[in-house]
Design a protein around this motif. Structure first.
Motif, PDB file in Angstrom:
ATOM      1  N   VAL A   1      92.089  72.710  48.532  1.00 51.14           N
ATOM      2  CA  VAL A   1      92.591  70.384  49.701  1.00 51.14           C
ATOM      3  C   VAL A   1      91.149  70.194  49.855  1.00 51.14           C
ATOM      4  O   VAL A   1      89.713  71.464  50.167  1.00 51.14           O
ATOM      5  CB  VAL A   1      93.314  70.926  50.112  1.00 51.14           C
ATOM      6  N   GLY A   2      91.332  69.032  50.328  1.00 50.16           N
ATOM      7  CA  GLY A   2      90.251  68.025  50.805  1.00 50.16           C
ATOM      8  C   GLY A   2      90.657  68.709  51.934  1.00 50.16           C
ATOM      9  O   GLY A   2      91.784  68.748  52.816  1.00 50.16           O
ATOM     10  N   PRO A   3      89.916  68.043  53.802  1.00 49.72           N
ATOM     11  CA  PRO A   3      89.908  68.828  54.944  1.00 49.72           C
ATOM     12  C   PRO A   3      91.539  67.260  55.602  1.00 49.72           C
ATOM     13  O   PRO A   3      91.747  67.642  55.592  1.00 49.72           O
ATOM     14  CB  PRO A   3      88.900  68.805  55.239  1.00 49.72           C
ATOM     15  N   ASP A   4      90.760  66.264  54.286  1.00 46.29           N
ATOM     16  CA  ASP A   4      92.150  65.680  54.778  1.00 46.29           C
ATOM     17  C   ASP A   4      93.539  66.037  55.053  1.00 46.29           C
ATOM     18  O   ASP A   4      94.396  65.197  55.900  1.00 46.29           O
ATOM     19  CB  ASP A   4      92.469  64.536  54.466  1.00 46.29           C
ATOM     20  N   GLN A   5      93.927  67.597  53.645  1.00 42.21           N
ATOM     21  CA  GLN A   5      94.684  67.965  54.050  1.00 42.21           C
ATOM     22  C   GLN A   5      95.738  69.386  54.915  1.00 42.21           C
ATOM     23  O   GLN A   5      96.572  69.658  55.067  1.00 42.21           O
ATOM     24  CB  GLN A   5      95.405  68.347  52.242  1.00 42.21           C
ATOM     25  N   ASP A   6      94.599  69.225  55.447  1.00 42.55           N
ATOM     26  CA  ASP A   6      94.665  70.397  56.484  1.00 42.55           C
ATOM     27  C   ASP A   6      95.713  70.442  57.058  1.00 42.55           C
ATOM     28  O   ASP A   6      96.536  71.022  57.740  1.00 42.55           O
ATOM     29  CB  ASP A   6      93.815  70.581  57.088  1.00 42.55           C
ATOM     30  N   PRO A   7      96.569  69.004  57.558  1.00 41.20           N
ATOM     31  CA  PRO A   7      97.759  68.833  59.233  1.00 41.20           C
ATOM     32  C   PRO A   7      98.817  69.598  57.544  1.00 41.20           C
ATOM     33  O   PRO A   7     100.041  69.973  58.077  1.00 41.20           O
ATOM     34  CB  PRO A   7      98.100  67.962  59.019  1.00 41.20           C
ATOM     35  N   HIS A   8      99.200  69.973  56.475  1.00 39.85           N
ATOM     36  CA  HIS A   8     100.152  70.515  55.531  1.00 39.85           C
ATOM     37  C   HIS A   8      99.920  71.838  55.535  1.00 39.85           C
ATOM     38  O   HIS A   8     100.644  72.138  55.379  1.00 39.85           O
ATOM     39  CB  HIS A   8      99.935  70.200  54.550  1.00 39.85           C
ATOM     40  N   ILE A   9      98.530  72.404  55.684  1.00 40.06           N
ATOM     41  CA  ILE A   9      97.939  73.828  55.683  1.00 40.06           C
ATOM     42  C   ILE A   9      98.636  73.852  57.219  1.00 40.06           C
ATOM     43  O   ILE A   9      99.039  75.226  56.975  1.00 40.06           O
ATOM     44  CB  ILE A   9      96.798  73.971  55.090  1.00 40.06           C
ATOM     45  N   ARG A  10      98.771  74.084  57.627  1.00 39.65           N
ATOM     46  CA  ARG A  10      98.566  74.643  59.475  1.00 39.65           C
ATOM     47  C   ARG A  10     100.305  74.338  59.635  1.00 39.65           C
ATOM     48  O   ARG A  10     100.978  75.571  60.059  1.00 39.65           O
ATOM     49  CB  ARG A  10      98.133  73.151  60.645  1.00 39.65           C
ATOM     50  N   LEU A  11     100.691  73.031  59.019  1.00 41.66           N
ATOM     51  CA  LEU A  11     102.349  73.653  58.870  1.00 41.66           C
ATOM     52  C   LEU A  11     103.380  74.826  58.341  1.00 41.66           C
ATOM     53  O   LEU A  11     103.898  74.881  58.824  1.00 41.66           O
ATOM     54  CB  LEU A  11     102.760  72.103  58.880  1.00 41.66           C
ATOM     55  N   THR A  12     102.251  74.435  56.576  1.00 40.55           N
ATOM     56  CA  THR A  12     103.030  75.083  56.115  1.00 40.55           C
ATOM     57  C   THR A  12     102.826  76.865  56.781  1.00 40.55           C
ATOM     58  O   THR A  12     103.712  77.890  56.640  1.00 40.55           O
ATOM     59  CB  THR A  12     102.623  75.202  54.754  1.00 40.55           C
ATOM     60  N   ARG A  13     101.800  77.154  57.098  1.00 40.90           N
ATOM     61  CA  ARG A  13     101.276  78.666  58.016  1.00 40.90           C
ATOM     62  C   ARG A  13     102.739  78.844  58.737  1.00 40.90           C
ATOM     63  O   ARG A  13     102.613  80.172  58.740  1.00 40.90           O
ATOM     64  CB  ARG A  13     100.102  78.931  57.805  1.00 40.90           C
TER      65      ARG A  13
END
Ligand code: SF4
Length: 365
Positions: free
Chosen positions: A209-221
């Motif tokens: 992803v681009g770093p702007d998508q990190d909220p989705h990654i943190r929530l998913t983890r």
């Protein structure tokens, strides 16, 4: 807070510090034939990528999930994601491509039929033209609105997520529509569903992803952890790539056409756009000869770095000729624009051939 629906330019160093993203270079020694975007530091960050490196080395199952939100035209910045998928395909990954029509509807008011058409004519066509082989069994492409497995999983996962958490992560306020509120859960389900028993069971999964998508990654983890006892999920890994600078010096964005070279542009238009791009050149030729240019602040150099020059030696020469003032921007732009024109001549031919297959991929039975 990072807002994944805005297009602000981000400070990459700060992100690494603030959100616990780890530098990608730590992984480099362990990856066989790393992708050019990895070698050149364009992929700069990762979370838990060691699991993916191990799976590639041991040739065991792993998945890559990379969604697309059909909301506009693809530009050369989006090409980076496809380049990575093509690379992962050579590494034996199961590739999942969710088409985020539910997100398009809730965030951009684009209806499902329009999303389907856009996904075929713009996204899948370009993915094929850029080299992703959709005829392989390990490529799974679907519309969120038609995938009951993903929808059911999103509903189940939502039981352990509350409104305050969504507000804290995404900044949702009182005026956010409820469909939009639900969409991040569908994306979480997109990322986790390859680990369901019906999709082969728990496996390392990476989301580039681009770093702007990190909220989705943190929530998913976090959610993967909360449901570990039920599904035995392995927290997904992620990689983060830099954005490409737009023609005007801001981030390249489909919603700001003046910043972007679109993959559907004609070779002549693409060539012209490169010639109009902001460079890191000095105010006068004399000054540039004396001080050299600033490739670190040059949209043209980024095009060469990200896309146009495959040989590291050639790239180093362009960089040092710029730095020591032996090449001026006019000459450099002419070369870059010819390369871009050639690339677009190839891709437009491949796009023409890709159309029929792209239609079949999302055809209703
Ligand atoms: Fe950019 Fe080339 Fe000018 Fe250097 S010489 S600033 S790389 S356009």
């Amino acid at each position: 807070m990072i807002d994944p629906w805005s297009s602000a330019v981000l400070d990459y160093e700060k992100l690494i510090e603030q959100f616990g993203i780890k530098p990608f270079k730590d992984m480099m020694g362990n990856i066989k034939d790393p992708h050019i975007l990895m070698k050149r530091g364009i992929i700069f960050g990762q979370r838990d990528y060691g699991r993916i490196v191990k799976a590639m080395r041991e040739k065991s199952d792993f998945a890559v999930v990379s969604g697309m939100m059909p909301s506009g035209k693809m530009h050369i910045g989006h090409k980076m994601i496809v380049d990575q998928l093509v690379w992962y395909q050579t590494k034996g990954a199961d590739i999942y491509i969710p088409i985020a029509d539910m997100e398009s509807y809730s965030a951009r008011d684009i209806d499902f039929e329009e999303s389907r058409k856009l996904a075929v004519s713009e996204y899948i066509t370009n993915y094929i033209a850029l080299g992703l082989d959709f005829t392989k069994k390990n490529v799974h492409t679907y519309l969120q609105s038609e995938n009951k497995v993903v929808q059911n999983l999103a509903y189940l996962l939502g039981r352990k997520v509350n409104l305050n958490e969504m507000k804290a992560i995404y900044g949702f306020g009182g005026s956010t529509n409820v469909s939009h509120l639900y969409v991040p859960l569908v994306q979480v389900a997109d990322i986790l569903h390859p680990q369901l028993e019906e999709c082969g069971g728990p496996k390392p999964t990476v989301v580039p992803v681009g770093p702007d998508q990190d909220p989705h990654i943190r929530l998913t983890r976090d959610i993967a952890e909360r449901f570990k006892s039920k599904f035995n999920f392995i927290a997904p890994s992620s990689t983060y790539h830099r954005f490409i600078t737009g023609l005007t010096g801001d981030k390249m964005s489909s919603s700001k056409p003046k910043t972007a070279i679109f993959l559907s542009d004609s070779p002549e238009v693409a060539e012209k756009k490169v010639k109009s791009a902001k460079t890191g050149g000095r105010e006068s030729l004399d000054e540039q000869k004396k001080l050299g240019g600033v490739p670190e602040d040059c949209a043209v150099y980024e095009m060469l770095l990200y896309h146009l020059v495959q040989s590291d030696e050639d790239l180093k020469e362009i960089y040092s000729n710029c730095k020591n003032g032996t090449v001026m921007c006019g000459e450099c732009k002419n070369k870059a624009s010819s390369m871009m024109k050639k690339f677009f001549e190839d891709i437009s031919q491949r796009r023409e051939k890709a159309g029929d297959l792209a239609e079949k991929i999302l055809a209703k039975d």
